[in-house]
Enzyme design. Structure first.
Site, PDB file in Angstrom:
ATOM      1  N   GLU A 218       1.049  -1.236  -0.051  1.00 45.67           N
ATOM      2  CA  GLU A 218       0.036  -0.006   0.151  1.00 45.67           C
ATOM      3  C   GLU A 218       0.997   1.568  -0.048  1.00 45.67           C
ATOM      4  O   GLU A 218       1.386   1.654   1.053  1.00 45.67           O
ATOM      5  CB  GLU A 218      -1.074   0.204   1.201  1.00 45.67           C
ATOM      6  CG  GLU A 218      -1.822  -1.171   1.286  1.00 45.67           C
ATOM      7  CD  GLU A 218      -2.734  -1.428   0.044  1.00 45.67           C
ATOM      8  OE1 GLU A 218      -2.874  -0.088  -0.572  1.00 45.67           O
ATOM      9  OE2 GLU A 218      -3.379  -2.254  -0.144  1.00 45.67           O
ATOM     10  N   CYS A 252      -2.008   9.119   2.435  1.00 49.97           N
ATOM     11  CA  CYS A 252      -1.691   8.329   1.153  1.00 49.97           C
ATOM     12  C   CYS A 252      -2.458   9.092  -0.157  1.00 49.97           C
ATOM     13  O   CYS A 252      -2.032   8.834  -1.256  1.00 49.97           O
ATOM     14  CB  CYS A 252      -1.544   7.037   1.109  1.00 49.97           C
ATOM     15  SG  CYS A 252      -3.021   5.976   1.659  1.00 49.97           S
TER      16      CYS A 252
END
Length: 476
Positions: A218, A252
């Protein structure tokens, strides 16, 4: 395991693997009880979580910590707890009608993989350590977590909470710096989840490959936002201001750069500035405005702005009360809009991860899409506008982990939506059912028919009837 010696990692892994093998397949009740323990752990320690994160992120909003780190994580865990028994049911597979008419059946059975390693980042020290546990525990696994040493108070509290709620054979926390992290990623896990930068992900993947450990990465990247000509300017400005500045852009999926249709560019920049001021009438003395992690990250942002300005960018600093921008007095960095940006600027080459927003204009949507596609694949892409043809173009032509229309960042609030990137922004998916699937071994099970007269015809000695059957099946 505070101050862990890396040699102890293998001992913990053995304890968990031996316990997993000895206990066998955990039933739904066991999994739900562990998930319930996990959510209760967070609820019972919420004040300590707020305190620990505010020590790691000085002046971070207690409300934001409770909203994101606690409520968001508990919600994800409870969702999995409510669904895990359903997800554990075998999934039927469709065979040919002729074969099924003979009594053959096929299905997928989900087994736990065993022991899953989790490498968590500093920007969500509790949520990005505990949220993956929903899928990991729900799938029946054990877990070892390596939290970031850059958020030491949160990491220490995580270890204390886990120790008080779980046996080491179920879940364990491993503390340490870079050397321990390197050793951790080289362990022969049954699966490894890493959340962090693309640069480090390459090292993680190489270490995992030594033991053929499957990985879920991720990562992040530069998430673009496109503002269409027919966008609701006020709505888009309000949502973009919130999404860009939540946790000061240290997320993110935070918007990284902005494409605005040239017909509305000037109006949109004004509206965005006004929206930021409405939500954050001040910066340094505002508890709702999040700080940067430390002075090094603050200085990195200053360097990005200086580089862009030196190379021709126009800088708009949204600092309503003109408070000093100084890491010695506050780690809060005001939002800087950068106009007239170019590709040679550092801010256009690396993930920003902070309150800086480069802005470009376009005349045709294809210009924006071509630019996005010329760069590494983003984790998310965002579009404001109601033009159906433009929406279809973005869905069909932009390669990304997720697409959101008329908002930013909100996809991470829904446990039902799989989360992950592609290429430079990640590998694999988790969250909700997708997390259960990712952390499960999907076993194909075939129940063969007991009617042997058909199968007998496929065995030697091969007959003319079999040859005719083959010809029939492969003929045009």
């Amino acid at each position: 395991m505070a101050g862990s010696d890396s040699s102890k990692l293998y001992e913990v892994l053995k304890i968990q693997r031996d316990s997993y093998r000895q206990d066998g397949l955990p039933d739904p009740k066991t999994r739900m009880e562990r998930l319930h323990r996990l959510s209760n752990m967070l609820i019972d320690n919420q004040d300590k979580i707020v305190d620990a994160e505010r020590r790691d992120f000085k002046e971070k909003s207690p409300t934001l910590i409770r909203l994101a780190e606690i409520m968001g994580t508990v919600s994800a865990i409870r969702y999995t707890e409510s669904k895990v028994e359903e997800w554990m049911q075998p999934v039927p597979l469709e065979l040919s009608s002729e074969y099924e008419s003979l009594g053959a059946r096929a299905q997928i059975v989900h087994q736990p993989k065993g022991v899953v390693g989790v490498v968590a980042p500093w920007n969500g020290p509790i949520i990005l350590s505990c949220m993956p546990l929903a899928g990991i525990i729900g799938a029946g696994n054990r877990a070892m977590i390596k939290p970031s040493e850059l958020a030491p108070h949160s990491a220490a509290l995580l270890e204390t909470m886990i120790k008080s709620s779980f046996d080491e054979s179920e879940v364990a926390v491993i503390q340490g710096g870079i050397e321990v992290a390197q050793e951790f990623t080289g362990l022969p896990f049954d699966h490894l989840l890493y959340t962090g930068s693309s640069r480090v992900a390459k090292l993680v993947m190489a270490a995992a490959a030594e033991n053929l450990v499957p990985v879920t990465l991720e990562l992040g990247g530069k998430c673009p936002v496109i503002i269409g000509a027919d966008a609701n300017v006020m709505l888009a400005a309000e949502r973009l201001a919130y999404g860009k500045l939540i946790h000061a852009g240290q997320v993110c999926v935070s918007p990284d750069y902005l494409f605005i249709h040239e017909a509305i560019a000037e109006d949109f920049v004004k509206s965005l500035t006004q929206a930021v001021v409405r939500q954050f009438p001040s910066v340094c003395d505002n508890t709702d405005y999040s700080p940067m992690l430390n002075s090094a990250h603050f200085a990195r942002l200053q360097a990005l702005v200086s580089d862009a300005e030196r190379k021709g960018a126009e800088v708009v600093c949204i600092n309503p009360r003109n408070q000093p921008i100084d890491p010695e007095s506050s780690l809060k960095f005001p939002l800087h809009l950068l106009l007239n940006v170019s590709d040679d600027m550092n801010v256009m080459q690396e993930e920003i991860f902070g309150p800086i927003l480069p802005i470009m204009t376009y005349g045709r949507l294809s210009e924006a899409i071509d630019y996005i596609n010329s760069k590494p694949n983003p984790l998310s892409a965002y579009y404001f506008g109601s033009d159906l043809e433009e929406r279809n173009s973005i869905c069909g032509e932009v390669t990304t982990g997720s697409i959101v229309f008329d908002d930013v960042l909100c996809q991470i609030f829904h446990e039902q939506i799989p989360f992950g990137g592609i290429g430079n922004s990640g590998m694999g998916r988790y969250r909700g059912r997708e997390g259960f699937t990712t952390f499960s071994n999907q076993v194909s099970v075939l129940l063969q028919t007991d009617k042997d007269e058909v199968l007998k015809g496929l065995r030697p000695p091969y007959t003319a009837e079999l040859q005719a059957f083959i010809d029939q099946q492969i003929s045009c």
